[in-house]
Scaffold this motif. Structure first.
Motif, PDB file in Angstrom:
ATOM      1  N   ARG A  80       0.723  -1.095  -0.271  1.00 21.49           N
ATOM      2  CA  ARG A  80       0.013   0.000   0.016  1.00 21.49           C
ATOM      3  C   ARG A  80       0.721   1.281   0.025  1.00 21.49           C
ATOM      4  NH1 ARG A  80      -5.356   1.265   3.620  1.00 21.49           N
ATOM      5  NH2 ARG A  80      -5.451   3.434   2.914  1.00 21.49           N
ATOM      6  N   TYR A  81       1.798   1.153   0.746  1.00 19.86           N
ATOM      7  CA  TYR A  81       2.669   2.545   0.866  1.00 19.86           C
ATOM      8  C   TYR A  81       3.900   2.753  -0.127  1.00 19.86           C
ATOM      9  CZ  TYR A  81      -0.542   2.480   4.840  1.00 19.86           C
ATOM     10  OH  TYR A  81      -1.650   2.388   5.589  1.00 19.86           O
TER      11      TYR A  81
ATOM     12  N   ASP B  76       0.421   6.641  -0.239  1.00 21.85           N
ATOM     13  CA  ASP B  76      -0.538   5.790  -0.180  1.00 21.85           C
ATOM     14  C   ASP B  76      -1.221   5.417  -1.579  1.00 21.85           C
ATOM     15  OD1 ASP B  76      -2.888   4.427   0.626  1.00 21.85           O
ATOM     16  OD2 ASP B  76      -3.352   5.173   2.076  1.00 21.85           O
TER      17      ASP B  76
ATOM     18  N   VAL C 157       2.422  10.533   2.339  1.00 24.02           N
ATOM     19  CA  VAL C 157       2.288  10.193   3.733  1.00 24.02           C
ATOM     20  C   VAL C 157       3.961  10.315   4.154  1.00 24.02           C
ATOM     21  CG1 VAL C 157       0.540   8.610   3.802  1.00 24.02           C
ATOM     22  CG2 VAL C 157       2.675   7.674   3.108  1.00 24.02           C
TER      23      VAL C 157
ATOM     24  N   TYR D 198      -1.514   6.920  10.715  1.00 27.09           N
ATOM     25  CA  TYR D 198      -2.443   6.052   9.886  1.00 27.09           C
ATOM     26  C   TYR D 198      -2.213   4.617  10.346  1.00 27.09           C
ATOM     27  CZ  TYR D 198      -2.804  10.492   7.353  1.00 27.09           C
ATOM     28  OH  TYR D 198      -2.956  11.890   6.976  1.00 27.09           O
TER      29      TYR D 198
END
Length: 533
Positions: A49-50, A70, A77, A111
């Motif tokens: 995801r990141y 993200d 992020v 997060y």
């Protein structure tokens, strides 16, 4: 300023990327961590995801800070990573989990927190801007901006403390100011070494640093960063022989007394600090819009007042001055009543005493019209003229120079030299008599001898701001009343060089040199009295 909206600082930054974690130093790409197992690389996607985009810096605890994206929500992020993970990352992950439970506009949003054994990382909000440490490196903040920063930090702490938690890591490296003016606090710790009281006292350190560029906690400049430790270092506070930090007003001119007192009280272990929510409320009261900030005195610090000391509505509105005004009106009414009674009681049918029926006196018995009686003239308004400073912290309390009380008045701040520190021409008190008057003299009572000043006159009013004050001074400088006083050895200056054939409405008492008060140079104008007709 409502805490829900979060205080901001307009145009406080010019861009640049904030140090995203703690007291982080700039990364030294030529000296990467010795351990390479688990090291991240640009383009890598964590937890599917990141995506890691750019290595920003390493903090003093050895954690790596990356800018990422993200890829699911398509938002930037910050990824804070350490490797290996496991036990070495426990405190970081616990702090992130705790922080994620508190949502507040002045706290960096957390997060995600993931431990993959060979490495652990926290994903949180990305903030474009700079840390307070980096910002103040360009120069201390003015009083209004420092108050806004303190307000934001105290509000963030109040939210954290409301959950029973402690932040434990409040310093100029963890306070961030975004490009749009938002102030946020980051990088909480959960090692149990701190307390909520220490969090509150740390706000005093934040205010001190914002106002002076120095750090008052010599024993721990940045939670373990020693003096001179790369870019993480902050200059230590100026200290006396006993090691006590000098007050902000002693370090830098223009710091308001109320903010100076608040800062030093928070740093003083002998003074019990308020709770974070009370401190946030007090700083919110002081953090008012720039246009209104210096119109009226903000009054005593509410949390520092003794029980029952909350000022009454009369006092809050300038009660003593209201009382003086009422007393003055009663006195005028009484005098008018006496005169009226005397006039009515003196009426007579005798033409010799009737001013209407009496015949004209012979030229030999006539006399020249009596000169108008000299008396104290009413000052209808006053304001402080400070044309060479955008910091309007010294322009309040002008009304105290004509309130009839010599025990209090308007005062300059303390300056490092007698000539206002070589960066301004002087300061003055501008008064308005309400209408043109014939003036005999002006008397100015000062708080101390040794000042130099002159009296000026003109017709320009100007707005109460830097440019308006410049217009007033430039025009009034052309019209001096009498001779100036140079290093006057008394506390009363009397100006009597007025033209009897001229009328005056606006006057400017202009101070050019300040007397010493032992800690620097300052003077107060306790009272101004104008005599004329």
């Amino acid at each position: 300023m409502p805490s829900s909206a979060g205080p901001s600082i307009d145009k406080i930054t010019e861009g640049g990327r904030v140090t995203q974690v703690g007291e982080g130093q700039d990364a030294d790409e030529s000296a990467p961590p010795v351990m390479t197992f688990g090291a991240p690389v640009a383009g890598e996607i964590l937890a599917e995801r990141y995506e890691l985009v750019e290595h920003i810096n390493n903090d003093s605890a050895g954690r790596l800070v990356w800018r990422g994206v993200d890829v699911v929500l398509r938002r930037p992020v910050a990824v804070v990573m350490r490797y290996p993970g496991g036990d070495s990352a426990t405190e970081m992950l616990q702090a992130a989990v705790a922080a994620s439970r508190v949502v507040h506009p002045n706290l960096v949003g957390v997060y995600d927190a993931i431990d993959e054994a060979e490495r652990a990382y926290v994903v949180r909000e990305w903030v474009d801007g700079r840390s307070l440490r980096e910002l103040v490196a360009d120069g201390p903040l003015d009083a209004g901006r420092a108050t806004a920063v303190g307000n934001a930090v105290a509000s963030a702490l109040a939210a954290v403390h409301a959950t029973g938690m402690v932040h434990g890591n409040v310093h100029p490296g963890t306070v961030m100011i975004s490009d749009d003016g938002r102030v946020v606090l980051a990088d909480a710790r959960t090692d149990g070494a701190d307390s909520q009281e220490n969090d509150v006292r740390a706000v005093g350190g934040i205010l001190y640093h914002a106002l002076t560029g120095h750090w008052p906690h010599a024993e721990a400049p940045l939670h373990g960063a020693t003096a001179g430790h790369g870019r993480a270092a902050i200059p230590d506070a100026v200290r006396d022989a006993n090691g006590a930090a000098a007050a902000p007003r002693q370090v830098r001119a223009g710091v308001p007394a109320y903010l100076d007192d608040l800062t030093m009280d928070l740093l003083d272990d002998s003074v019990a600090p308020p709770s974070s929510d009370v401190l946030a409320a007090e700083l919110a009261r002081l953090d008012v819009p720039a246009d209104d900030d210096y119109l009226d005195s903000n009054g005593p610090l509410r949390f520092a007042a003794e029980p029952g000391e909350e000022p009454s509505p009369l006092a809050a509105a300038g009660g003593r001055k209201v009382a003086f005004g009422i007393a003055g009106l009663l006195a005028v009414a009484l005098i008018g009543l006496i005169i009226g009674i005397s006039t009515l009681g003196g009426e007579s049918d005798d033409p010799k005493t009737d001013p209407v029926a009496a015949p004209s006196q012979s030229p030999s018995a006539s006399s020249a019209p009596a000169a108008p009686a000299v008396r104290d003239l009413k000052i209808s308004a006053a304001r402080i003229i400070d044309p060479d400073s955008r910091n309007r912290s010294e322009v309040r309390d002008a009304e105290k120079v004509f309130d009839g009380n010599r025990d209090e008045g308007w005062s300059t701040e303390t300056y490092p030299t007698s000539n206002f520190g070589d960066f301004k021409r002087g300061m003055g008190v501008w008064i308005d008599l309400g209408e043109e008057r014939t003036i005999k003299s002006v008397q100015v009572n000062l708080s101390a001898p040794g000042a130099s000043a002159e009296l000026l006159t003109g017709t320009v009013t100007g707005q109460s701001n830097e440019s308006g004050d410049k217009r007033v001074l430039d025009e009034f400088k052309k019209n001096r009343i009498g001779q100036p006083f140079e290093e006057h050895d008394g506390t009363t200056m009397t100006f009597n060089g007025f033209d009897a054939d001229q009328k005056y409405r606006y006057l400017l008492f202009w101070i050019t040199e300040l007397p010493s008060n032992g800690n620097g140079y300052k003077v107060g104008v306790q009272e101004m009295t104008v005599q004329g007709s």
